[in-house]
Design an enzyme around this catalytic site. Structure first.
Site, PDB file in Angstrom:
ATOM      1  N   ARG A   1     -11.016  -3.412  -1.770  1.00 22.54           N
ATOM      2  CA  ARG A   1     -10.525  -3.348  -3.143  1.00 22.54           C
ATOM      3  C   ARG A   1     -11.590  -3.831  -4.123  1.00 22.54           C
ATOM      4  O   ARG A   1     -11.831  -3.207  -5.162  1.00 22.54           O
ATOM      5  CB  ARG A   1      -9.272  -4.218  -3.263  1.00 22.54           C
ATOM      6  CG  ARG A   1      -8.719  -4.327  -4.661  1.00 22.54           C
ATOM      7  CD  ARG A   1      -7.554  -5.294  -4.716  1.00 22.54           C
ATOM      8  NE  ARG A   1      -7.948  -6.643  -4.351  1.00 22.54           N
ATOM      9  CZ  ARG A   1      -7.162  -7.704  -4.501  1.00 22.54           C
ATOM     10  NH1 ARG A   1      -5.940  -7.563  -4.962  1.00 22.54           N
ATOM     11  NH2 ARG A   1      -7.594  -8.903  -4.158  1.00 22.54           N
TER      12      ARG A   1
ATOM     13  N   ASP B   1       3.384   9.160 -12.338  1.00 22.81           N
ATOM     14  CA  ASP B   1       4.704   9.041 -11.707  1.00 22.81           C
ATOM     15  C   ASP B   1       5.829   8.893 -12.730  1.00 22.81           C
ATOM     16  O   ASP B   1       6.991   9.187 -12.425  1.00 22.81           O
ATOM     17  CB  ASP B   1       4.738   7.835 -10.770  1.00 22.81           C
ATOM     18  CG  ASP B   1       4.044   8.106  -9.442  1.00 22.81           C
ATOM     19  OD1 ASP B   1       3.686   9.261  -9.190  1.00 22.81           O
ATOM     20  OD2 ASP B   1       3.861   7.148  -8.672  1.00 22.81           O
TER      21      ASP B   1
ATOM     22  N   GLY C   1      -5.148   3.897  -2.891  1.00 24.56           N
ATOM     23  CA  GLY C   1      -5.540   2.711  -3.642  1.00 24.56           C
ATOM     24  C   GLY C   1      -5.658   2.946  -5.130  1.00 24.56           C
ATOM     25  O   GLY C   1      -6.280   2.149  -5.843  1.00 24.56           O
ATOM     26  N   LYS C   2      -5.041   3.997  -5.638  1.00 29.86           N
ATOM     27  CA  LYS C   2      -5.171   4.353  -7.057  1.00 29.86           C
ATOM     28  C   LYS C   2      -4.611   3.265  -7.977  1.00 29.86           C
ATOM     29  O   LYS C   2      -5.265   2.859  -8.946  1.00 29.86           O
ATOM     30  CB  LYS C   2      -4.455   5.689  -7.335  1.00 29.86           C
ATOM     31  CG  LYS C   2      -5.007   6.875  -6.567  1.00 29.86           C
ATOM     32  CD  LYS C   2      -4.313   8.174  -6.939  1.00 29.86           C
ATOM     33  CE  LYS C   2      -2.847   8.197  -6.600  1.00 29.86           C
ATOM     34  NZ  LYS C   2      -2.592   8.115  -5.140  1.00 29.86           N
TER      35      LYS C   2
ATOM     36  N   ASN D   1       7.432   0.072   1.430  1.00 31.99           N
ATOM     37  CA  ASN D   1       8.861  -0.202   1.319  1.00 31.99           C
ATOM     38  C   ASN D   1       9.444   0.638   0.191  1.00 31.99           C
ATOM     39  O   ASN D   1       9.100   0.450  -0.975  1.00 31.99           O
ATOM     40  CB  ASN D   1       9.096  -1.691   1.030  1.00 31.99           C
ATOM     41  CG  ASN D   1       8.673  -2.571   2.189  1.00 31.99           C
ATOM     42  OD1 ASN D   1       8.795  -2.176   3.344  1.00 31.99           O
ATOM     43  ND2 ASN D   1       8.161  -3.760   1.881  1.00 31.99           N
ATOM     44  N   TYR D   2      10.334   1.558   0.534  1.00 35.57           N
ATOM     45  CA  TYR D   2      10.988   2.418  -0.436  1.00 35.57           C
ATOM     46  C   TYR D   2      12.474   2.076  -0.531  1.00 35.57           C
ATOM     47  O   TYR D   2      13.095   1.711   0.465  1.00 35.57           O
ATOM     48  CB  TYR D   2      10.874   3.894  -0.033  1.00 35.57           C
ATOM     49  CG  TYR D   2       9.506   4.499  -0.181  1.00 35.57           C
ATOM     50  CD1 TYR D   2       9.008   4.811  -1.440  1.00 35.57           C
ATOM     51  CD2 TYR D   2       8.736   4.795   0.938  1.00 35.57           C
ATOM     52  CE1 TYR D   2       7.762   5.396  -1.582  1.00 35.57           C
ATOM     53  CE2 TYR D   2       7.492   5.374   0.809  1.00 35.57           C
ATOM     54  CZ  TYR D   2       7.012   5.668  -0.454  1.00 35.57           C
ATOM     55  OH  TYR D   2       5.772   6.249  -0.587  1.00 35.57           O
TER      56      TYR D   2
END
Length: 262
Positions: A206, A65, A44-45, A165-166
């Site tokens: 969240r 990233d 959840g970062k 989903n990638y």
């Protein structure tokens, strides 16, 4: 998260399970704060970071990233997988340079990234760093005002990752053969090296996580303004370490049975 692998980022929620642990002593200067949002893949970062970015004054963000090396520079390890989840796959010197650019002129950095300066808080500047190995690179570790570390249990983490989903799917066995072992390895090193972090329970909703962290940062700002601390100095001594990989995830399922043991 590897280059070219953009997961669908959606909100998630889950019942609260654990309270926010006590924080390391704050260190900030001239109301400049560097806040790390680190932890396990799919913890959840990015969801938390995005919420804080909208709520905090004069706030910029740097995503770890964005500093992956080119794919042809990512080695294949003994586990048979491309080593996306190791520090050597990231250009941390470039990330440090970007952080230092913010430190040298947060106003200029903010303008360059489309962040407007709020007149009522023009002396307050916050930089969020989001990523899975934030606390593994010693020159960067020393710059944090606060280090947060999100955790979720093994089964929950594996399930969340399976729902992402990638563009290029994970190869079979990647989670158990590389992602989770690297998370455990780097977290163990972090704790052995005495890096002080504020652990966050990624099974909380969240909204609950956001409120807890926002309140903590607001208190940190208040303490710094009252103490009138001078120019930037290193935060708590720390050494290399970090966890899994990635950013947001889908709606969480019921709590997993296996704890996040290392």
């Amino acid at each position: 998260m590897k280059p070219g692998r953009a997961p669908e980022r959606t909100a998630w929620s889950h019942p609260a399970q654990a309270a926010l642990k006590s924080s390391p002593p704050p260190l900030c200067t001239s109301m400049k704060l560097i806040v790390g949002i680190g932890g396990v893949t799919n913890g959840g970062k990015t969801t938390l970071t995005d919420s804080l970015l909208r709520a905090l004054p004069n706030c910029c963000v740097i995503h770890q990233d964005d500093f992956y090396k080119p794919q042809d520079q990512i080695a294949v390890g003994e586990d048979g997988f491309k080593q996306w989840d190791v520090l050597e796959s990231l250009d941390m010197a470039a990330m440090l340079d970007t952080v230092q650019a913010w430190l040298s002129s947060p106003q200029k950095f903010a303008r360059a990234h489309g962040v407007g300066i709020q007149p009522e808080a023009s002396d307050t500047h916050i930089l969020l760093l989001e990523g899975f190995l934030l606390y593994s690179y010693k020159p960067l570790v020393d710059l944090y005002s606060r280090r947060y570390f999100l955790t979720v249990p093994y089964e929950e983490c594996k399930w969340r990752r399976s729902t992402r989903n990638y563009t290029v799917p994970d190869p079979p066995g990647l989670f158990d053969g590389h992602v989770w072992p690297m998370y455990q390895k780097y977290r163990q090193e972090m704790e052995a090296n005495g890096v002080e972090v504020v652990y966050l329970d990624g099974m909380k909703s969240r909204e609950q996580l956001f409120r807890e962290v926002l309140e903590d940062i607001q208190n940190l700002l208040l303490n710094c303004s009252q103490e009138g601390l001078p120019a930037p100095a290193p935060a708590c001594p720390a050494k290399p370490q970090g966890p899994g990989r990635g950013c947001g995830h889908r709606t969480a399922r019921p709590a997993a049975s296996q704890p996040d043991t290392v």
